[in-house]
Design a protein around this motif. Structure first.
Motif, PDB file in Angstrom:
ATOM      1  N   GLY A  42       0.798  -1.225   0.000  1.00  0.00           N
ATOM      2  CA  GLY A  42       0.000   0.000   0.000  1.00  0.00           C
ATOM      3  C   GLY A  42       0.824   1.266   0.000  1.00  0.00           C
ATOM      4  O   GLY A  42       0.467   2.252  -0.625  1.00  0.00           O
ATOM      5  N   ALA A  50      -0.565  -3.013   5.033  1.00  0.00           N
ATOM      6  CA  ALA A  50      -1.175  -3.954   4.085  1.00  0.00           C
ATOM      7  C   ALA A  50      -0.257  -5.131   3.781  1.00  0.00           C
ATOM      8  O   ALA A  50      -0.714  -6.191   3.370  1.00  0.00           O
ATOM      9  CB  ALA A  50      -1.549  -3.231   2.790  1.00  0.00           C
ATOM     10  N   CYS A 105      -6.776  -4.075   2.489  1.00  0.00           N
ATOM     11  CA  CYS A 105      -6.069  -4.093   3.777  1.00  0.00           C
ATOM     12  C   CYS A 105      -6.264  -5.414   4.503  1.00  0.00           C
ATOM     13  O   CYS A 105      -5.593  -5.672   5.502  1.00  0.00           O
ATOM     14  CB  CYS A 105      -6.555  -2.947   4.670  1.00  0.00           C
ATOM     15  N   TYR A 136      -3.948   0.375   8.204  1.00  0.00           N
ATOM     16  CA  TYR A 136      -4.943   1.333   7.720  1.00  0.00           C
ATOM     17  C   TYR A 136      -6.036   0.632   6.938  1.00  0.00           C
ATOM     18  O   TYR A 136      -5.765  -0.261   6.135  1.00  0.00           O
ATOM     19  CB  TYR A 136      -4.296   2.352   6.769  1.00  0.00           C
ATOM     20  N   ARG A 138      -9.242   2.159   4.586  1.00  0.00           N
ATOM     21  CA  ARG A 138      -9.844   3.408   4.103  1.00  0.00           C
ATOM     22  C   ARG A 138     -11.340   3.257   3.851  1.00  0.00           C
ATOM     23  O   ARG A 138     -11.994   4.217   3.507  1.00  0.00           O
ATOM     24  CB  ARG A 138      -9.126   3.867   2.829  1.00  0.00           C
ATOM     25  N   CYS A 139     -11.858   2.018   3.965  1.00  0.00           N
ATOM     26  CA  CYS A 139     -13.264   1.802   3.611  1.00  0.00           C
ATOM     27  C   CYS A 139     -14.189   1.696   4.816  1.00  0.00           C
ATOM     28  O   CYS A 139     -15.238   2.317   4.854  1.00  0.00           O
ATOM     29  CB  CYS A 139     -13.425   0.528   2.792  1.00  0.00           C
TER      30      CYS A 139
END
Lengths: 161, 517
Positions: A42, A50, A105, A136, A138-139
């Protein structure tokens, strides 16, 4: 730049012999040489998590460790943990809680979560958050991921989910 | 509740009409993604595939005098070093405008910069090698001679006569302007007992998808077909645009969208470096893969929300909001983004300010200007955060000015729950909203009075606790009204009659939506 270096290591229980350039990191070695593409890249800076894999029992950022450092090591990736069934219960709860959206992720998140669950039988939510703080997403917004890890811990301890 | 049928021969509950509505149904792709068996473009490899790395301008604005790639071309593993002129032989430039945004202008943009780089990060050369590492090595030894030009960076001075005009053919740096004047704004301000003004400043954001932008283009010279594997939110759009600019028929281009590691609107656009990748495959007659690295993502994925907005609100002492007025300014970089344009965000700000409130008196000016910075465009929640911050900031300032509780001023001005259907001064149509019911519920849930008294007590101990309230209308999906508007074609532009549904997971469980279609 020096030439390829011979290494021998154990990956997901299989003996692997390879010649790698000294600058090749473990993430690229897994993905490009061994086609173990479940380990994701990532950021390539060690921030996003990731690319998390297990080396000699500890989780590491595979983008921050060189393949040449791993001669004689034992490496486990998401493919290994999935096929051995080690995290089947964790994956089932991730599915039930919808703890992933794009999924990029997720392999790293599962590696980090399993690491915590092995260390500590029933971590509280704060502890789970802290242990996953280097991964992390992000979703999802994380809540469903924390729920899934907490539920798995309770199930492993013999409680009802 | 999860419903599955153990025996596919027997109809499950989901086989009845409307049976999916309100039900949790299993997402078909989760197992794959959880076991590391997903297939993202980053994971893909094809025989004879070359990796492209872009050499990017270190200057915001510079003339390209010369590019010397002779040493880089000699590096073992390097396949080609390609410049803008080379690539122009296979791909045409584009202009990021749409017909429904009247007056929007932009300049022709090339896949790789030709003669001039217009922002720090614009690609000026493409280095293709048999691995990304070798391509990066080679990029370091490509020598580019630049002549630095004066850069337009501050959106506030972009329209000044003394500022350089970035694209001479356009005459000025104004990409788009919209003026809206509804009701009787001057009279309403004149009748106001208090008028409050404020400047709202928003910094650039970006979406930061965990998987960077990734594309693998495979031109087969023998079959004369291009297959594009891309992490995109709009595969049909990619097909149409790649065909248009590579001078192909749509039927010669196939777009395959496998798993996508997050999109958030970042991957609904077509970027110059992606166009360059399609063109490189055609030029070099082999598969070419581009995956942005993280720093490249921060520098070249669209930025968003760089606005300076002057706001003004008129209010009576009884709390009645008389009028809103905004003057919004946004800088979008040197080109309007293709194909959905960079005027949408400012347009949406103008649409949304004042939305939840009764007043019909609303004036807005929105100006979109060019500057020598990375391209800016819309991503998740297009315009909403700006409009909401400005509106609610003004309402709070007005409440403070007249000494009224911020919840009370909202209660007195929110559109009544029995007022629907109705429309905002900007023309947005509202149906069955319930601001008052929502506000009442929220007050109960948060125990507003209790929190206020606790806040007052803590203040005596020098603990300053904030309580913020914002009203908000989110524009829901207008479907074809958005995706087909103004010439942004999504499918079948050649008039052929076919319906193909090909989307994949991007970030919000698209697989599930497909299962319900």
């Amino acid at each position: 730049m020096t030439g390829p270096v011979a290494i021998a290591l154990d990956i997901n229980g299989e003996r692997v012999d390879a010649h790698v350039l000294p600058r090749l990191n473990l993430a690229d070695f897994l993905r490009e040489h061994l086609k173990l593409t479940g380990t994701h890249v990532g950021c390539e800076h060690g921030f996003c998590g990731a690319c998390t894999v297990r080396v000699n029992g500890d989780i590491v950022r595979s983008c921050l460790i060189l393949a040449v450092q791993l001669h004689g090591a034992s490496v486990q990736t998401i493919e290994g943990l999935s096929d051995s069934g080690e995290i089947a219960d964790l994956q089932a709860v991730f599915r039930d809680r919808n703890a992933l959206q794009c999924g990029y992720c997720t392999p790293g998140m599962l590696m980090a979560a399993q690491d915590l669950l092995k260390q500590q039988p029933e971590p509280d939510r704060e502890r789970i958050r802290e242990h996953l703080s280097g991964n992390y997403c992000r979703c999802t917004g994380y809540q469903s991921i924390i729920d899934a890890v907490e539920t798995t811990a309770r199930m492993r301890a013999g409680h009802r989910p | 509740m999860t419903i599955t049928s153990p025996n596919p021969e027997i109809l499950s509950e989901l086989d009845r009409p409307n049976s999916y509505i309100g039900k949790v149904v299993p997402r078909p792709n989760l197992e794959r993604l959880m076991q590391g068996r997903g297939l993202y473009v980053s994971d893909m490899e094809l025989p004879r595939m070359g990796h492209v790395v872009f050499l990017r301008s270190p200057y915001a604005h510079a003339r390209i005098i010369a590019i010397d790639a002779s040493e880089a071309r000699r590096l073992p593993g390097v396949i080609a070093v390609v410049t803008g002129d080379d690539l122009a032989a296979v791909i045409t430039p584009w202009v990021g405008v749409l017909s429904h945004l009247k007056g929007l202008k932009s300049a022709p943009q090339h896949a790789l910069a030709i003669e001039r780089a217009c922002w720090q990060g614009e690609a000026v050369a493409a280095i293709v090698a048999n691995s990304r590492a070798v391509a990066e090595d080679a990029a370091e030894i490509v020598s580019v001679e630049y002549q630095e030009l004066e850069a337009v960076t501050d959106m506030r001075t972009a329209l000044d006569p003394q500022s350089p005009v970035i694209h001479a053919s356009l005459g000025d740096n104004l990409a788009f302007e919209r003026n809206l004047d509804a009701g009787a704004v001057n009279a309403a301000f004149a009748d106001s007992e208090e008028v409050v003004e404020a400047d709202f400043i928003f910094g650039r954001h970006t979406g930061a998808t965990l998987e960077p932008r990734a594309v693998l283009a495979d031109w087969n010279e023998a079959e004369r077909r291009l297959t594009i594997y891309q992490g995109t939110q709009a595969p049909h759009m990619v097909q149409n645009i790649a065909a248009l600019h590579l001078r192909l028929q749509d039927s010669q281009v196939r777009v395959v969208c496998k798993d996508v590691g997050g999109s958030f609107g970042i991957k609904v656009h077509i970027y110059a470096d992606e166009m360059a990748t399609y063109a490189l495959s055609k030029l070099l007659r082999r598969p070419i893969k581009f995956v942005a690295d993280r720093v490249e993502s921060f520098n070249t994925d669209i930025h968003a929300r760089d606005h300076r907005c002057k706001g003004r609100i008129g209010v009576k002492h009884d709390g009645t909001i008389m009028a809103f007025e905004i003057d919004d300014l946004t800088g979008i970089g040197p080109y309007s983004m293709y194909p959905r344009t960079s005027a949408i965000e400012a347009n949406q700000v103008a649409n949304l300010v004042g939305g939840p409130y009764l007043t019909k008196n609303y004036r807005a000016r929105a100006r979109v200007v060019f500057q020598n910075k990375n391209v800016m465009c819309q991503y998740r929640a297009v315009g909403h955060p700006i409009a909401c911050s400005v509106t609610e900031g003004l309402v709070d300032l007005a409440a403070a000015r007249i000494g009224m509780d911020p919840v009370e001023i909202r209660r007195r001005n929110l559109i009544g729950d029995d007022a629907y259907p109705c429309a905002s001064p900007s023309g947005l149509r509202f149906e069955l909203l319930s601001h008052h019911a929502a506000l009442n519920k929220l007050m109960t849930m948060m125990n507003y009075e209790g929190l206020r008294s606790e806040q007052a007590q803590l203040r005596t101990k020098n603990i300053h606790r904030g309580i913020g309230i914002a009203s908000f209308i989110e524009v829901t999906n207008p479907s074809a009204a958005f995706y087909g508007v103004g010439g942004a074609r999504i499918s079948s532009p050649d008039g052929s009659f076919s319906a193909i549904l090909t989307t994949r997971l991007t970030a919000v469980a698209h697989g599930l939506r497909e299962a319900r279609v």
